[in-house]
Design an enzyme around this catalytic site. Structure first.
Site, PDB file in Angstrom:
ATOM      1  N   PRO A 270       0.783  -1.304   0.179  1.00 59.24           N
ATOM      2  CA  PRO A 270       0.611  -0.170  -0.376  1.00 59.24           C
ATOM      3  C   PRO A 270       0.724   1.245  -0.123  1.00 59.24           C
ATOM      4  CG  PRO A 270      -0.022  -0.503   2.657  1.00 59.24           C
ATOM      5  CD  PRO A 270       0.773  -1.774   1.815  1.00 59.24           C
ATOM      6  N   CYS A 271       1.573   1.557  -1.246  1.00 56.07           N
ATOM      7  CA  CYS A 271       2.656   2.697  -1.084  1.00 56.07           C
ATOM      8  C   CYS A 271       1.352   3.976  -1.279  1.00 56.07           C
ATOM      9  CB  CYS A 271       3.384   3.194  -2.471  1.00 56.07           C
ATOM     10  SG  CYS A 271       2.424   2.606  -3.850  1.00 56.07           S
TER      11      CYS A 271
END
Length: 279
Positions: free
Chosen positions: A246-247
């Site tokens: 989850p950047c």
């Protein structure tokens, strides 16, 4: 006629872009419905189906001001502020991604020569994705505008690999995360092409739960490289696994959302959706 999820995402994205340009005019529900050529009733229903909340509440979640509020006014950390605002839901994602297996130096150097990669295309709430896997695990998930561009990006990452368009169980398990379907998901392994530093950054991202945010500085501290915020940002920008690593949950310390490899509007849409799911 059935409407595909990527069509609904495009409608949501168009609405978000309109709000950003005209927020001072406080557009009404009718105004928003008109720009996506839906009746106010159907537009409201689409938002509720997609995000579980009304358009007005959703836009509060995705605004930059909301992101800034999470930072707190009295020096609270991102995580403390998120907890205090009720965004305390935990995620099983990190527990499932227990193995990040970096490719060997030889695989890294030779562009994936001798690798056999299965790939396919799938719809998500945020648009089409290209998803690919090796026998060792998931190696690529990327949002794409069309299949041709998606395959081009995949081949650019592994120019010498052998490709087969085929759906396998690794891909099926990974896609369940988009639907919040935790039933019958076995352990998911990642087979990633990256440096040791990049792998550490990507692993740290897995520890940021849904509904919370982290700064580049926080990630740098988590990997014991407190002065490497810029290098962390570069590694995040090269994340090969969209959404699942989850950047999109990383923002600037100032509270600004920052960029996103797969379009900043998409980042805001994903964050708004995740915040709504954890309320």
């Amino acid at each position: 006629m059935e409407v595909h999820e990527d069509v609904n995402y495009e409608r949501i994205a168009k609405t978000i872009e309109y709000i950003e340009k005209h927020h001072k005019q406080q557009p009404s529900l009718n105004d928003l419905a008109e720009i996506v050529h839906l009746s106010p009733f159907h537009f409201q229903r689409l938002f509720k189906e997609w995000a579980g909340i009304t358009p007005k509440k959703f836009l509060q979640f995705i605004s930059i001001q909301h992101a800034k509020s999470l930072l707190g006014e009295k020096g609270a950390t991102l995580f403390e502020t998120a907890m205090e605002t009720g965004l305390s839901g935990t995620s099983r994602l990190h527990d499932l991604f227990v193995n990040i297996e970096g490719m060997t130096p030889g695989e890294f150097k030779n562009g994936g020569e001798l690798l056999h990669i299965n790939y396919s295309y799938a719809e998500s709430p945020f648009g089409m994705v290209t998803i690919a896997s090796t026998k060792k695990g998931l190696c690529h998930v990327a949002f794409c505008d069309d299949e041709e561009k998606g395959l081009f990006e995949l081949r650019s990452s592994f120019p010498k690999a052998a490709y087969k368009q085929r759906v396998d169980q690794i891909q099926v398990n990974a896609l369940k995360f988009f639907a919040n379907d935790w039933s019958d998901i076995s352990e998911v392994k990642l087979h990633l092409k990256g440096t040791d530093f990049q792998l550490k950054v990507w692993e740290s991202l897995l520890k940021v739960p849904k509904g919370r945010l982290a700064s580049y500085t926080t990630i740098a501290q988590n990997i014991n490289k407190p002065k490497a915020s810029r290098a962390v940002g570069s590694a995040i920008g090269k994340n090969p696994i969209a959404y699942l690593i989850p950047c999109h949950r990383v923002i600037k310390s100032t509270g600004e959302l920052g960029g996103y490899r797969w379009n900043e509007t998409r980042k805001k849409a994903i964050l708004g959706w995740e915040f709504s799911q954890t309320k």
